[in-house]
Design an enzyme around this catalytic site. Structure first.
Site, PDB file in Angstrom:
ATOM      1  N   LYS A  13      15.988 -26.507 -12.597  1.00 55.68           N
ATOM      2  CA  LYS A  13      15.818 -25.543 -13.746  1.00 55.68           C
ATOM      3  C   LYS A  13      17.230 -25.074 -14.616  1.00 55.68           C
ATOM      4  O   LYS A  13      17.598 -25.485 -15.550  1.00 55.68           O
ATOM      5  CB  LYS A  13      15.163 -24.284 -13.469  1.00 55.68           C
ATOM      6  CG  LYS A  13      13.655 -24.106 -12.896  1.00 55.68           C
ATOM      7  CD  LYS A  13      13.384 -22.664 -12.910  1.00 55.68           C
ATOM      8  CE  LYS A  13      14.128 -21.931 -11.917  1.00 55.68           C
ATOM      9  NZ  LYS A  13      13.839 -22.314 -10.499  1.00 55.68           N
ATOM     10  N   ARG A  88       9.823 -13.833 -11.878  1.00 54.73           N
ATOM     11  CA  ARG A  88       9.428 -14.594 -10.840  1.00 54.73           C
ATOM     12  C   ARG A  88       8.070 -14.091 -10.214  1.00 54.73           C
ATOM     13  O   ARG A  88       7.664 -14.490  -9.176  1.00 54.73           O
ATOM     14  CB  ARG A  88      10.934 -14.067  -9.632  1.00 54.73           C
ATOM     15  CG  ARG A  88      11.811 -14.881  -9.857  1.00 54.73           C
ATOM     16  CD  ARG A  88      11.990 -16.160  -9.238  1.00 54.73           C
ATOM     17  NE  ARG A  88      12.757 -16.329  -8.031  1.00 54.73           N
ATOM     18  CZ  ARG A  88      14.026 -16.988  -8.523  1.00 54.73           C
ATOM     19  NH1 ARG A  88      14.519 -16.865  -9.666  1.00 54.73           N
ATOM     20  NH2 ARG A  88      14.936 -16.862  -7.333  1.00 54.73           N
ATOM     21  N   ARG A 127      22.727 -29.081  -2.209  1.00 61.69           N
ATOM     22  CA  ARG A 127      23.345 -28.855  -3.297  1.00 61.69           C
ATOM     23  C   ARG A 127      24.859 -28.216  -3.010  1.00 61.69           C
ATOM     24  O   ARG A 127      24.679 -27.305  -1.962  1.00 61.69           O
ATOM     25  CB  ARG A 127      22.489 -27.750  -4.171  1.00 61.69           C
ATOM     26  CG  ARG A 127      23.210 -27.165  -5.256  1.00 61.69           C
ATOM     27  CD  ARG A 127      22.039 -26.400  -6.243  1.00 61.69           C
ATOM     28  NE  ARG A 127      21.439 -25.551  -5.576  1.00 61.69           N
ATOM     29  CZ  ARG A 127      20.494 -24.706  -6.151  1.00 61.69           C
ATOM     30  NH1 ARG A 127      20.158 -24.958  -7.332  1.00 61.69           N
ATOM     31  NH2 ARG A 127      19.992 -23.508  -5.668  1.00 61.69           N
ATOM     32  N   ARG A 161      25.923 -22.645  -1.635  1.00 58.52           N
ATOM     33  CA  ARG A 161      25.435 -21.344  -1.630  1.00 58.52           C
ATOM     34  C   ARG A 161      25.151 -20.535  -0.593  1.00 58.52           C
ATOM     35  O   ARG A 161      24.161 -21.302   0.073  1.00 58.52           O
ATOM     36  CB  ARG A 161      24.462 -21.072  -2.892  1.00 58.52           C
ATOM     37  CG  ARG A 161      24.982 -20.903  -4.318  1.00 58.52           C
ATOM     38  CD  ARG A 161      23.913 -21.146  -5.213  1.00 58.52           C
ATOM     39  NE  ARG A 161      22.636 -20.418  -4.907  1.00 58.52           N
ATOM     40  CZ  ARG A 161      21.594 -20.458  -5.895  1.00 58.52           C
ATOM     41  NH1 ARG A 161      21.746 -20.773  -6.989  1.00 58.52           N
ATOM     42  NH2 ARG A 161      20.443 -19.588  -5.455  1.00 58.52           N
ATOM     43  N   ARG A 172      12.925 -18.821   0.791  1.00 57.21           N
ATOM     44  CA  ARG A 172      12.866 -18.885  -0.651  1.00 57.21           C
ATOM     45  C   ARG A 172      11.385 -19.730  -1.304  1.00 57.21           C
ATOM     46  O   ARG A 172      11.057 -19.334  -2.318  1.00 57.21           O
ATOM     47  CB  ARG A 172      14.206 -19.406  -1.321  1.00 57.21           C
ATOM     48  CG  ARG A 172      15.212 -18.378  -0.908  1.00 57.21           C
ATOM     49  CD  ARG A 172      16.498 -19.188  -1.372  1.00 57.21           C
ATOM     50  NE  ARG A 172      16.571 -19.446  -2.634  1.00 57.21           N
ATOM     51  CZ  ARG A 172      17.447 -20.560  -3.135  1.00 57.21           C
ATOM     52  NH1 ARG A 172      18.121 -21.304  -2.387  1.00 57.21           N
ATOM     53  NH2 ARG A 172      17.613 -20.697  -4.238  1.00 57.21           N
TER      54      ARG A 172
HETATM   55  P1  AMP Z   1      18.220 -18.409  -8.038  1.00 58.44           P
HETATM   56  O1  AMP Z   1      19.576 -18.533  -8.519  1.00 58.44           O
HETATM   57  O2  AMP Z   1      17.356 -18.122  -9.406  1.00 58.44           O
HETATM   58  O3  AMP Z   1      17.506 -19.095  -7.243  1.00 58.44           O
HETATM   59  O4  AMP Z   1      18.343 -16.728  -7.605  1.00 58.44           O
HETATM   60  C1  AMP Z   1      18.873 -16.271  -6.426  1.00 58.44           C
HETATM   61  C2  AMP Z   1      18.237 -15.369  -5.847  1.00 58.44           C
HETATM   62  O5  AMP Z   1      18.500 -14.087  -6.740  1.00 58.44           O
HETATM   63  C3  AMP Z   1      16.837 -15.120  -5.374  1.00 58.44           C
HETATM   64  O6  AMP Z   1      16.464 -15.801  -4.036  1.00 58.44           O
HETATM   65  C4  AMP Z   1      16.507 -13.809  -5.570  1.00 58.44           C
HETATM   66  O7  AMP Z   1      16.971 -12.888  -4.467  1.00 58.44           O
HETATM   67  C5  AMP Z   1      17.434 -13.353  -6.724  1.00 58.44           C
HETATM   68  N1  AMP Z   1      16.449 -13.104  -7.848  1.00 58.44           N
HETATM   69  C6  AMP Z   1      16.943 -14.133  -9.134  1.00 58.44           C
HETATM   70  N2  AMP Z   1      16.096 -14.017 -10.107  1.00 58.44           N
HETATM   71  C7  AMP Z   1      15.020 -12.999  -9.563  1.00 58.44           C
HETATM   72  C8  AMP Z   1      13.991 -12.169 -10.261  1.00 58.44           C
HETATM   73  N3  AMP Z   1      13.524 -12.657 -11.437  1.00 58.44           N
HETATM   74  N4  AMP Z   1      13.409 -11.510  -9.577  1.00 58.44           N
HETATM   75  C9  AMP Z   1      13.909 -10.896  -8.253  1.00 58.44           C
HETATM   76  N5  AMP Z   1      15.009 -11.561  -7.717  1.00 58.44           N
HETATM   77  C10 AMP Z   1      15.648 -12.535  -8.400  1.00 58.44           C
END
Ligand code: AMP
Length: 215
Positions: A13, A88, A127, A161, A172
């Protein structure tokens, strides 16, 4: 155009959104990036979000919604945006419909980036991102060039990361399955869902994505 990009962590994404931004000018709004930035700056939201992020859990809806509303109120988002990593869960999706309904700018489409579990797992564990410019590489699919330097900026440091480590990834993906996957039916019922096969090279997936969006 207002678009939601849906898909498991590792479905591409974020990377695809960056190219949509470069080609079409809509800002990418990634709640993950906004949260990582808040954590790095030690803001109040960041301090609250840190533990949940490190554990691979979702950050609470109030924090994420607060951050999202501030971001989409910025002038560069007035004509549209690409949401990456938000919503989410179902309450976040309902809150998004309300917020966009209030400003009379409904969502145009929700695009599901569909990918097999095994490929997702490798994309996440492999990654690495350039410490300086953020360019993404992958030890399995898109390694750093032989000279060990980033193609974009020449930096030779790459980061893994904290939440891409194997022990967190399982969590996750579970959270995605339980909380986020139900959004597929939600957007299908609203008539806004588009499905894109996210397996293949970056360019192949990108051309499917722009085709699905009619861009
Ligand atoms: P991502 O980079 O989108 O994979 O997000 C990394 C982490 O940020 C996730 O594993 C969550 O802990 C938090 N996070 C990101 N977006 C959201 C969301 N919309 N709602 C809740 N937690 C989020």
């Amino acid at each position: 155009m207002r678009i939601v990009l849906l898909g498991a962590p590792g479905s591409g994404k974020g990377t695809q959104a960056k190219k949509l931004v470069a080609d079409h000018g809509y800002p990418q709004v990634s709640t993950g990036d906004l949260l990582r930035d808040a954590v790095a700056r030690g803001t109040e939201y960041g301090l609250k979000a840190k533990a949940a992020m490190e554990a691979g859990q979702l950050v609470s809806d109030d924090i994420v919604l607060g951050i999202l509303k501030d971001r989409i109120a910025q002038p560069d988002a007035a004509n549209g945006f690409i949401l990456d990593g938000f919503p989410r869960n179902l309450p976040q999706a309902a809150a998004l419909e309300d917020v966009l309904g209030e400003i009379g700018q409904p969502l145009d489409a929700a695009v599901l980036m569909e990918l097999d579990f095994d490929v997702l797992f490798k994309r996440l564990t492999g990654r690495r991102s350039c410490k300086s410019c953020g360019r993404i590489y992958n030890v399995y699919f898109l390694p750093v060039p032989d000279d060990g330097r980033c193609e974009s900026c020449g930096c030779d440091e790459f980061v893994h990361r904290a939440d891409d480590k194997e022990e967190t990834i399982g969590r996750r993906l579970e959270v995605y399955q339980k909380e986020t996957a139900p959004l597929v039916d939600y957007y299908r019922e609203l008539g806004k869902l588009k499905v894109v096969d996210a397996e293949g090279s970056f360019d192949e997936v990108y051309s499917r994505l722009v085709g699905a969006l009619g861009l």
